[in-house]
Design a protein around this motif. Structure first.
Motif, short mmCIF file in Angstrom:
data_model
loop_
_atom_site.label_atom_id
_atom_site.label_comp_id
_atom_site.label_asym_id
_atom_site.label_seq_id
_atom_site.Cartn_x
_atom_site.Cartn_y
_atom_site.Cartn_z
N VAL A 1 0.85 -1.19 -0.06
CA VAL A 1 0.08 0.13 -0.19
C VAL A 1 0.94 1.21 -0.09
CG1 VAL A 1 -1.70 1.20 1.32
CG2 VAL A 1 -1.94 -1.07 1.01
N ARG A 2 1.88 1.36 0.85
CA ARG A 2 2.82 2.46 0.73
C ARG A 2 3.58 2.71 -0.37
NH1 ARG A 2 5.17 -0.55 5.31
NH2 ARG A 2 4.18 0.06 6.89
N ARG A 3 3.98 1.56 -1.07
CA ARG A 3 4.56 1.80 -2.47
C ARG A 3 3.42 2.23 -3.71
NH1 ARG A 3 8.57 2.10 -0.27
NH2 ARG A 3 10.48 0.74 -0.29
N LEU A 4 2.28 1.94 -3.44
CA LEU A 4 1.28 2.28 -4.36
C LEU A 4 0.86 3.55 -3.99
CD1 LEU A 4 -1.39 -0.85 -4.26
CD2 LEU A 4 0.01 -0.19 -6.18
N GLU B 1 -3.63 3.48 -11.70
CA GLU B 1 -2.80 2.76 -12.68
C GLU B 1 -2.56 1.23 -12.10
OE1 GLU B 1 -2.42 3.45 -15.86
OE2 GLU B 1 -3.19 5.25 -15.43
N PRO B 2 -3.00 0.16 -12.95
CA PRO B 2 -2.90 -1.21 -12.48
C PRO B 2 -1.36 -1.50 -12.27
CG PRO B 2 -3.49 -1.11 -14.85
CD PRO B 2 -3.91 0.10 -14.10
N LEU B 3 -1.08 -2.59 -11.49
CA LEU B 3 0.25 -2.76 -10.92
C LEU B 3 1.00 -3.66 -12.09
CD1 LEU B 3 2.37 -2.62 -8.91
CD2 LEU B 3 1.36 -4.38 -7.69
N TRP C 1 -0.73 -11.77 -7.11
CA TRP C 1 -0.76 -11.20 -8.45
C TRP C 1 -1.72 -9.91 -8.77
CZ3 TRP C 1 -3.21 -15.75 -6.80
CH2 TRP C 1 -4.40 -15.79 -7.02
N PRO C 2 -1.37 -9.21 -9.64
CA PRO C 2 -2.47 -8.05 -10.10
C PRO C 2 -3.46 -8.31 -11.05
CG PRO C 2 -0.50 -8.03 -11.26
CD PRO C 2 -0.45 -9.04 -10.39
N GLU C 3 -4.62 -7.59 -10.77
CA GLU C 3 -5.71 -7.79 -11.85
C GLU C 3 -6.31 -6.55 -11.87
OE1 GLU C 3 -8.43 -10.56 -10.31
OE2 GLU C 3 -7.46 -12.49 -10.83
N PHE C 4 -7.08 -6.40 -13.24
CA PHE C 4 -8.02 -5.25 -13.36
C PHE C 4 -9.25 -5.43 -12.79
CE2 PHE C 4 -5.13 -5.49 -17.26
CZ PHE C 4 -4.86 -3.98 -17.21
N GLY C 5 -9.52 -4.27 -11.99
CA GLY C 5 -10.80 -4.13 -11.19
C GLY C 5 -11.84 -3.77 -12.19
N ARG C 6 -13.13 -3.12 -11.47
CA ARG C 6 -14.24 -2.59 -12.16
C ARG C 6 -13.95 -0.98 -12.34
NH1 ARG C 6 -19.41 -5.09 -8.96
NH2 ARG C 6 -18.96 -7.09 -9.46
N GLY C 7 -14.39 -0.75 -13.37
CA GLY C 7 -14.12 0.81 -13.60
C GLY C 7 -12.39 1.03 -13.64
N SER C 8 -12.19 2.32 -13.15
CA SER C 8 -10.79 2.60 -12.91
C SER C 8 -9.93 2.04 -11.74
CB SER C 8 -10.87 4.19 -12.72
OG SER C 8 -11.45 4.51 -11.65
N ARG C 9 -10.64 1.06 -11.19
CA ARG C 9 -9.87 0.18 -10.02
C ARG C 9 -9.10 -0.82 -10.45
NH1 ARG C 9 -11.17 2.32 -5.18
NH2 ARG C 9 -10.45 0.41 -4.23
N ALA C 10 -7.92 -1.02 -9.58
CA ALA C 10 -6.95 -2.16 -9.78
C ALA C 10 -6.85 -3.05 -8.80
CB ALA C 10 -5.74 -1.71 -10.14
N VAL C 11 -6.91 -4.31 -8.52
CA VAL C 11 -6.76 -5.14 -7.55
C VAL C 11 -5.44 -5.87 -7.52
CG1 VAL C 11 -7.96 -7.14 -6.41
CG2 VAL C 11 -9.34 -5.32 -7.65
N LEU C 12 -5.01 -6.20 -6.11
CA LEU C 12 -4.06 -7.24 -6.19
C LEU C 12 -4.51 -8.24 -5.24
CD1 LEU C 12 -0.84 -7.84 -5.94
CD2 LEU C 12 -0.91 -7.10 -3.73
#
Length: 701
Positions: A378-381, A410-412, A446-457
């Protein structure tokens, strides 16, 4: 039957009946003697007529006087006696109602003065005792808290192998087969042979001065294997040849399984490498015998064996890595606590995080490491410009649980994530990186694309379990009653003192009042009573799916709706829970035949019969207060000063708590009336059988 065992009202009635018989007999004798002196046979009719009139008049007067005496003397005395008994032995504090005995002259004021003085003395004594014991209570609470949170299970048992103390860890270890309970036999939970053998050896002098022996014991159904240490409370002597003892328990089932798995891996390693090494050694020896001349067949054999050996080592290494996380010390952590810990750590750095969990779950992990890893990401993001962080823990079909860290931005990328995972983290151990943390947990991120403008780990956790519904505050507690250590060997049930028996007070809520016409149970609640006290940590409160619709008229009474019970277990499951909860105990209920009829109709599905002895608070109240009084739960509670909150009335647990309090007070009052044993209580209850059928007599279909 002895005269002193007859009720006062019966004796008064018999006295007036005797008086009527004597008076009428005297009139008859007088008239007869008068007639014999007249020497006039024609006067016989007149004498008979006079005798009949005099007899009926005498009978009417005696009956009228008896009724007045019963209404204004005998019955008030019986009520006054019950009220005095309640205030003496049931801790009722309300003042006596003088109107109850207004025709008894100075008896009512004298009784009021005695009870008022008793209450004042009791209050002063209670205040003095409370002041003197405050320090002891505080120390006891500290000791209880410490023992409850011990990582090892601790059980204190009497020389009869009955449980007198168990802490929270022991309750969790032993609840797989049956829940533990005070005064239960340890052999309901653990195999008897290892315990009896170790106990006999300790009593014979083994174990040294510390009187300690290690042993390994399995649960009754063999689901868990426990490592135990048995310690005698004191050395056996002539006065106490069966001393109490302590069992310290630790679940080694997983450790044994891991050890067996490691042994299997090593065995497979040697079994697979041995023929390959032998083949290589043979091929090398043959090549040397060829004096350096090339032989394509030997080269092919060498290459094949080297490739096979490489594949075997790679496969074993992968299996080793997959199981390595099981060897790392893990703990079960509530999902909500993990959310709170991550939120709190990021809040110190002014990073807001919305954390939640879809289900109450316990995850098996190293919480310090996982929180440190997630906080690091989270800190790095955040430094990369991400915002609006969220964290969700949910159940996962493939993994036990899925941790999902989301953000807006932005997605990771995989490469950037891998760089962050290689960075060292402060988790109390040297050379621990995020990658190492994932490795010891046997997982990946692993990273994934989330809904809308969100990204997920996403980060899966392999082991997670749904938490069962808890009716307490979630804290583990220690349960004990040290008086159980001094119990004498049990007698036959009919000769057993009422104070020595364990009780399970229970109540049901139903869809209606007619089980023979299809009505069913929709809630069951139960409490255990041991040594005259409710064991607050031992309870059962469960909704039941009745398999039919609950009528609105029933819902209006107990407030249980069809929506509430649609996902509840059936009576077969809950009935087994109640049967296990009540093992070895006397069942207690208010109007017990009603509740037991519902249960006994399902004994085939439950797989067990409710053959427990039964006591009924309706009949106990009739014994104490007399059959002519009202014996509803509300009426008895009012007489005994038991308060039932309106919102708790007609709920299974609310009525169970009230019934338990009423039962404890009635039991003390019955013992004061000379009813000491279960046989005494059963005999007296059957005198009032016209009120209820006998729940101790059953007919099997």
């Amino acid at each position: 039957m002895k005269l002193e065992h007859w009720s006062l009202r019966l004796r008064v009635f018999l006295f007036f009946a005797f008086l009527a018989v004597v008076a009428i007999s005297g009139e008859a004798v007088g008239l007869y003697l008068g007639f014999t002196r007249m020497d006039d046979p024609a006067a016989l009719g007149g004498f008979v007529f006079a005798g009949v009139i005099a007899g009926f008049a005498t009978l009417a007067v005696v009956a009228w006087v008896w009724f007045l005496f019963d209404e204004h003397v005998a019955r008030p005395i019986q009520r006054l006696a019950g009220a005095l008994l309640a205030r003496a032995h049931a801790d009722v504090e309300e003042a006596l109602d003088a109107k109850t005995a207004r025709y008894l002259g100075d008896l009512a004021p004298a009784a009021q003065a005695v009870t008022a003085n008793l209450a004042a003395t009791r209050n002063k004594l209670a205040e003095t005792v409370a002041q003197e014991t405050t320090r002891l209570v505080e120390e006891k609470q500290k000791l209880t808290a410490l023992s409850a949170e011990m990582p090892h299970g601790v059980v204190l048992l009497s020389g009869l192998h009955k449980i007198a103390f168990y802490n929270g860890a022991a309750a969790e270890l032993l609840s797989a087969d049956h829940p533990p309970g005070l005064d239960h036999s340890i052999f309901d939970l653990l195999r008897a042979r290892p315990i009896l053998s170790a106990y006999a050896r300790l009593c014979a002098g083994e174990g040294g001065d510390g009187h300690v022996l290690p042993l390994t014991v399995a649960t009754v159904h063999g689901a868990e294997v426990l490592s135990a240490r048995m310690r005698l409370m004191h050395a056996p002597d002539e006065g106490d040849i069966s001393p109490p003892y302590v069992l310290t328990l630790d679940d080694v089932t997983a450790d044994l399984a891991l050890h067996a798995e490691r042994e299997r891996l090593l065995s497979r390693l040697f079994d697979r490498l041995r023929p390959s090494l032998t083949a290589l050694r043979t091929a090398l020896a043959a090549r040397m015998e060829e004096n350096g001349q090339d032989d394509p067949r030997l080269d092919t054999a060498l290459t094949s064996e080297i490739e096979r050996l490489t594949d075997e080592v790679a496969a074993l290494d992968a299996e080793y890595e997959a199981h390595k996380s099981d060897w790392w010390p893990m703990a079960q952590v509530r999902a909500s606590e993990l959310c709170d810990a991550l939120t709190a750590q990021l809040a110190e750095e002014d990073i807001a995080l919305a954390a939640d969990t879809t289900d109450p779950m316990a995850l098996t992990l190293d919480a310090v490491q996982i929180v440190a890893l997630l906080a690091h990401i989270v800190r790095r993001l955040s430094a990369e410009g991400a915002r609006a962080f969220s964290f969700l823990i949910s159940r996962d079909e493939d993994a036990g649980a899925m941790l999902a860290l989301g953000w807006s931005g932005e997605p990771l990328s995989v490469d950037l994530l891998e760089n962050w995972l290689r960075e060292p983290l402060d988790v109390g151990l040297a050379d621990m990186s995020g990658r190492a943390i994932l490795r010891v947990h046997g997982t990946e991120a692993w990273p994934e694309f989330g809904r809308g403008s969100r990204a997920v780990l996403k980060l899966p956790i392999r082991e997670a379990r749904r938490l069962r519904r808890s009716f307490g505050d979630g804290r583990r507690t220690a349960t004990y009653d040290f008086d159980l250590l001094s119990r004498t060997p049990p007698k036959e049930l009919m000769d057993s003192p009422l104070s020595d028996l364990a009780y399970v007070v229970f109540d049901t809520e139903t869809t209606g009042l007619l089980p023979s016409q299809g009505d069913e149970i929709c809630q069951i609640a139960a409490l255990r009573v041991v040594n005259g006290k409710v064991v607050e940590t031992e309870s059962l409160d469960q909704l039941v799916n009745p398999g039919r619709a609950i009528p609105p008229s029933a819902t209006a009474v107990h407030h249980i709706t069809n929506e509430m019970v649609k996902d509840a277990p059936k009576i077969d499951v809950v009935g087994r829970q109640l049967h296990s909860f009540a093992r070895g105990a006397v069942l207690v209920a208010h109007n017990a035949p009603f509740d037991l009829e519902f249960l006994r109709r399902h004994e085939a599905g439950i797989g067990a019969k409710f053959t427990n002895p039964v006591l009924d608070t309706v009949l106990l109240s009739a014994i104490v207060f007399g059959q002519s009084e009202e014996h509803t739960l509300d009426a008895i509670s009012t007489r005994l000063g038991v308060k039932i909150p309106p919102e708790a009335r007609h709920t299974a647990m609310g009525d169970t708590i009230a019934t338990a309090e009423v039962f404890i007070k009635l039991l003390r009052m019955a013992e004061e009336k000379g009813i000491r044993t279960f046989g005494d209580a059963l005999t007296e209850m059957r005198k009032h059988k016209r009120l209820l059928q006998d729940a101790n007599e059953r007919t099997d279909a």
